[in-house]
Design a protein around this motif. Structure first.
Motif, short mmCIF file in Angstrom:
data_model
loop_
_atom_site.label_atom_id
_atom_site.label_comp_id
_atom_site.label_asym_id
_atom_site.label_seq_id
_atom_site.Cartn_x
_atom_site.Cartn_y
_atom_site.Cartn_z
N ALA A 161 6.18 -50.82 8.04
CA ALA A 161 5.84 -50.21 9.33
C ALA A 161 6.57 -48.90 9.56
CB ALA A 161 6.17 -51.17 10.47
N LEU A 162 7.72 -48.71 8.91
CA LEU A 162 8.61 -47.61 9.27
C LEU A 162 9.47 -47.22 8.08
CD1 LEU A 162 9.93 -46.01 11.77
CD2 LEU A 162 11.56 -47.90 11.86
N ILE A 163 9.68 -45.91 7.92
CA ILE A 163 10.64 -45.40 6.94
C ILE A 163 11.64 -44.53 7.68
CG2 ILE A 163 11.03 -44.10 4.82
CD1 ILE A 163 8.12 -44.57 4.07
N LEU A 164 12.91 -44.91 7.61
CA LEU A 164 13.99 -44.13 8.20
C LEU A 164 14.81 -43.53 7.07
CD1 LEU A 164 15.18 -46.62 10.98
CD2 LEU A 164 13.81 -44.56 11.31
N PHE A 165 15.04 -42.23 7.12
CA PHE A 165 15.77 -41.58 6.03
C PHE A 165 17.25 -41.47 6.35
CE2 PHE A 165 11.70 -40.62 4.31
CZ PHE A 165 11.94 -40.48 2.95
N THR A 166 18.04 -41.80 5.34
CA THR A 166 19.49 -41.70 5.44
C THR A 166 20.02 -41.22 4.12
OG1 THR A 166 21.54 -42.91 5.90
CG2 THR A 166 19.80 -44.13 4.80
N SER A 167 21.05 -40.38 4.13
CA SER A 167 21.59 -39.85 2.88
C SER A 167 22.30 -40.94 2.09
CB SER A 167 22.57 -38.71 3.17
OG SER A 167 21.90 -37.61 3.72
N GLY A 168 22.10 -40.93 0.79
CA GLY A 168 22.84 -41.83 -0.08
C GLY A 168 24.07 -41.13 -0.63
N SER A 169 24.94 -41.87 -1.28
CA SER A 169 26.18 -41.29 -1.79
C SER A 169 25.92 -40.29 -2.92
CB SER A 169 27.11 -42.40 -2.30
OG SER A 169 26.48 -43.17 -3.30
N THR A 170 24.71 -40.33 -3.49
CA THR A 170 24.37 -39.37 -4.54
C THR A 170 23.89 -38.05 -3.97
OG1 THR A 170 22.09 -40.12 -4.65
CG2 THR A 170 23.68 -41.25 -6.05
N GLY A 171 23.68 -37.99 -2.66
CA GLY A 171 23.18 -36.78 -2.04
C GLY A 171 21.66 -36.74 -1.97
N HIS A 172 20.99 -37.72 -2.56
CA HIS A 172 19.53 -37.78 -2.52
C HIS A 172 19.14 -38.68 -1.35
CE1 HIS A 172 15.57 -37.31 -4.13
NE2 HIS A 172 15.40 -38.60 -4.28
N PRO A 173 18.52 -38.13 -0.30
CA PRO A 173 18.20 -38.97 0.87
C PRO A 173 17.35 -40.17 0.48
CG PRO A 173 17.85 -36.64 1.34
CD PRO A 173 18.08 -36.74 -0.13
N LYS A 174 17.73 -41.33 0.98
CA LYS A 174 16.99 -42.55 0.70
C LYS A 174 16.07 -42.87 1.87
CE LYS A 174 20.39 -44.92 -2.25
NZ LYS A 174 21.58 -44.06 -2.12
N GLY A 175 14.86 -43.28 1.54
CA GLY A 175 13.92 -43.73 2.55
C GLY A 175 14.06 -45.22 2.73
N VAL A 176 14.58 -45.66 3.86
CA VAL A 176 14.82 -47.08 4.13
C VAL A 176 13.55 -47.65 4.76
CG1 VAL A 176 16.28 -48.76 5.27
CG2 VAL A 176 17.26 -46.59 4.48
N VAL A 177 12.90 -48.55 4.05
CA VAL A 177 11.61 -49.08 4.49
C VAL A 177 11.82 -50.37 5.26
CG1 VAL A 177 9.30 -49.77 3.77
CG2 VAL A 177 10.59 -48.12 2.39
N HIS A 178 11.20 -50.44 6.44
CA HIS A 178 11.27 -51.64 7.26
C HIS A 178 9.88 -52.19 7.52
CE1 HIS A 178 15.57 -51.64 8.17
NE2 HIS A 178 15.49 -50.32 8.26
N SER A 179 9.77 -53.51 7.44
CA SER A 179 8.48 -54.18 7.66
C SER A 179 8.22 -54.37 9.14
CB SER A 179 8.49 -55.53 6.95
OG SER A 179 9.42 -56.40 7.60
N HIS A 180 7.00 -54.79 9.46
CA HIS A 180 6.66 -55.12 10.85
C HIS A 180 7.60 -56.20 11.37
CE1 HIS A 180 2.74 -53.14 11.96
NE2 HIS A 180 2.88 -52.78 10.69
N GLY A 181 7.79 -57.25 10.57
CA GLY A 181 8.68 -58.32 11.00
C GLY A 181 10.12 -57.88 11.12
N GLY A 182 10.56 -57.02 10.19
CA GLY A 182 11.94 -56.54 10.22
C GLY A 182 12.22 -55.65 11.42
N VAL A 183 11.27 -54.75 11.74
CA VAL A 183 11.45 -53.89 12.90
C VAL A 183 11.51 -54.73 14.17
CG1 VAL A 183 10.37 -52.10 14.32
CG2 VAL A 183 10.41 -51.86 11.84
N TYR A 184 10.60 -55.70 14.29
CA TYR A 184 10.61 -56.53 15.49
C TYR A 184 11.93 -57.30 15.59
CZ TYR A 184 9.43 -59.85 19.10
OH TYR A 184 9.46 -60.59 20.26
#
Length: 511
Positions: A161-184
């Motif tokens: 349902a959602l991708i939130l981007f956060t920087s990883g320790s390697t400097g390559h931003p990671k797209g954190v994927v959340h499901s409908h159930g996880g977001v709720y």
């Protein structure tokens, strides 16, 4: 397995049915009831469907906190599309990299960011300007010209349902994927942690492009049928005025913003009779600040910790009951929290280890990054990279981060990402970026730089200008420490620890 509607798709249904005229959202001079917010999101969903957006398509937005961002996100959930909120401070290079990786079909952007969006070279990307009279191919008003519908895409709770981007320790931003159930789950767990009620008025000043503003505050308040006052990092004077104007009962801030808030109240004593809870997060709240807050308001600020990978707080001091200054509090509702040693065994009381979690709000993985996902989840537990210990009452005490991440006013800065940009400058031989403690920002980035031989004396000004063109402002090094050469450790790698000490001595930070 049942297919839709998911709990996330029906998030507003109960309050729309029971109290449709209750104010849901205030922003500037606008006020939307729950019925109006629901209609706006359903109208946008209908327009996007006619535009060809289908379940699984990525829909990005580059917007400040505003009703349009809220309605677009809710519309994506209805459609089964994947919402991709983006940091409003991104520059073109950062924006294009993320849009390319997610293969976003559509980007909503605010008119104020047109200069960042216009240079994009993605031919497959459609853009829609949300405010202003720009030349966007599809004006936002066109999406609002149709009729709302009740069609909800048939998706599973496990679907993204959602991708939130956060920087990883390697400097390559990671797209954190959340499901409908996880977001709720993140929303429901946050509502329980903060005990939001329909009578609450919640001031949301954190960016809703991040989980802290989106889930732990705004959406959790919606789930309770409460009223949200939506602002974009308001100055203390503005926040204080809004609290009294609208009868705000709860306000969540980064620890650095909490300091600004307290300092303002000390200089401009103002009664806040309706406010009964405040949260400091993102960095540790110093004991002195706890004392100053209680001296001003007569009650204790709430402190906690979260991460994008669980999309909410994983620990927090209780809303009601015993709060321990300096601790992260107790495991949040719905969280199984352990502190483990290197062998995976639970650490005894008082012994530090890594915090690992199990929770229904956990990410389903990183976008197109199986290796990072496998590293995150080990033996069924999500590894936070946070080091802590528990006391005899179960309260969690933060020690430090396994990762090299610099956390500046709640925003993650990956040293490698900054280093890659600085190193591109022709006068730079090598760079190591370290974090230095700062009483207001938590940490600030300092670039330790070795220049090429016979470099121009004006190198710093030239490097600063170059970095400012390629990185969001909050990632820019605050200071540059120029050295003849960068020290190395026994393995031949740059000695980050020694450089961190040198930077702290030079710029007044704490070790």
């Amino acid at each position: 397995m049942t297919i839709g509607p998911t709990r996330l798709q029906t998030l507003l249904d109960e309050v729309v049915r029971t109290t449709p005229e209750q104010t849901a959202l205030r922003h500037d001079d606008k006020a939307l009831t729950y019925a109006q917010l629901d209609m706006a999101s359903r109208t946008i969903a209908a327009g996007l469907r006619q535009f060809g957006i289908a379940p699984g398509d990525r829909v990005a937005w580059l917007l400040p906190n505003c009703p349009e961002a809220v309605a677009i996100t809710l519309a994506c959930y209805q459609l089964g599309a994947i919402a991709v909120p983006l940091n409003y401070r991104y520059v073109t290079q950062e924006l294009e990299e993320i849009l390319t990786r997610t293969a976003a079909r559509l980007l909503f952007y605010h008119a104020d960011r047109a200069s960042v969006v216009q240079p994009l070279t993605l031919n497959s990307l459609q853009t829609i300007e949300v405010a202003g009279a720009g030349d966007a191919p599809l004006p936002f008003e066109q999406l609002l010209s149709g009729e709302p519908d009740d069609v909800r895409a048939p998706v599973h709770e496990e679907d993204a349902a959602l991708i939130l981007f956060t920087s990883g320790s390697t400097g390559h931003p990671k797209g954190v994927v959340h499901s409908h159930g996880g977001v709720y789950s993140a929303i429901a767990q946050s509502r329980e942690l903060f005990d939001f009620q329909a009578s609450d008025v919640v001031l949301v000043g954190k960016p809703i492009s991040h989980a802290g503003g989106l889930h732990t505050q705004m959406m959790a308040a919606f789930l309770a049928g409460a009223e949200v006052v939506l602002m974009m990092k308001p100055a203390p004077a503005v926040a204080v005025a809004a609290i009294n104007q609208f009868g705000v009962t709860e306000y969540g801030m980064l620890a650095s913003d909490l300091l600004d808030f307290v300092e303002y109240l000390e200089q401009h004593p103002t009664p806040l009779p309706t406010l009964n809870n405040a949260i400091g997060s993102g960095d540790a709240v110093p004991s002195d600040l706890h004392h100053r807050f209680r001296d001003l308001l007569g009650w204790e600020v709430m402190e906690g910790a979260g991460m994008t990978e669980v999309s909410c707080y994983y620990a927090g001091n209780p809303r009601y009951g015993k709060r321990k200054w300096g601790s992260l509090g107790l495991a949040a509702p719905g969280m199984q929290l352990r502190v483990i040693d290197l062998s995976g065994d639970d650490c005894p009381v008082g012994v530090q280890g890594e915090i690992v979690l199990q929770t229904p709000s956990a990410t389903i993985g990183y976008w197109n990054d199986d290796e990072a996902t496998q590293t995150l989840f080990q033996n069924g537990w999500l590894h936070t990279g946070d080091l802590a210990y528990r006391d005899e009452e179960g309260y969690v005490w933060f020690v430090g981060r396994k990762k090299l991440m610099i956390v500046r006013r709640g925003s993650n800065i990956a040293p490698a990402e900054v280093e890659n940009i600085v190193d591109e400058h022709p006068l730079v031989h090598a760079t190591v970026v370290v974090g230095v403690s700062d009483p207001r920002d938590g940490q600030i980035p300092v670039a330790c730089v070795a220049l090429v031989e016979d470099a121009d004396p004006s190198a710093e000004a030239s490097i600063r200008e170059y970095v400012e063109q390629h990185l969001a402002a909050y990632k820019n090094p605050v200071h540059y420490l120029f050295l003849p050469e960068l020290p190395r450790n026994a393995t031949g790698k740059f000695d980050r620890h020694q450089l961190g000490e040198l930077a702290a001595q030079q710029f007044g930070g704490e070790k």
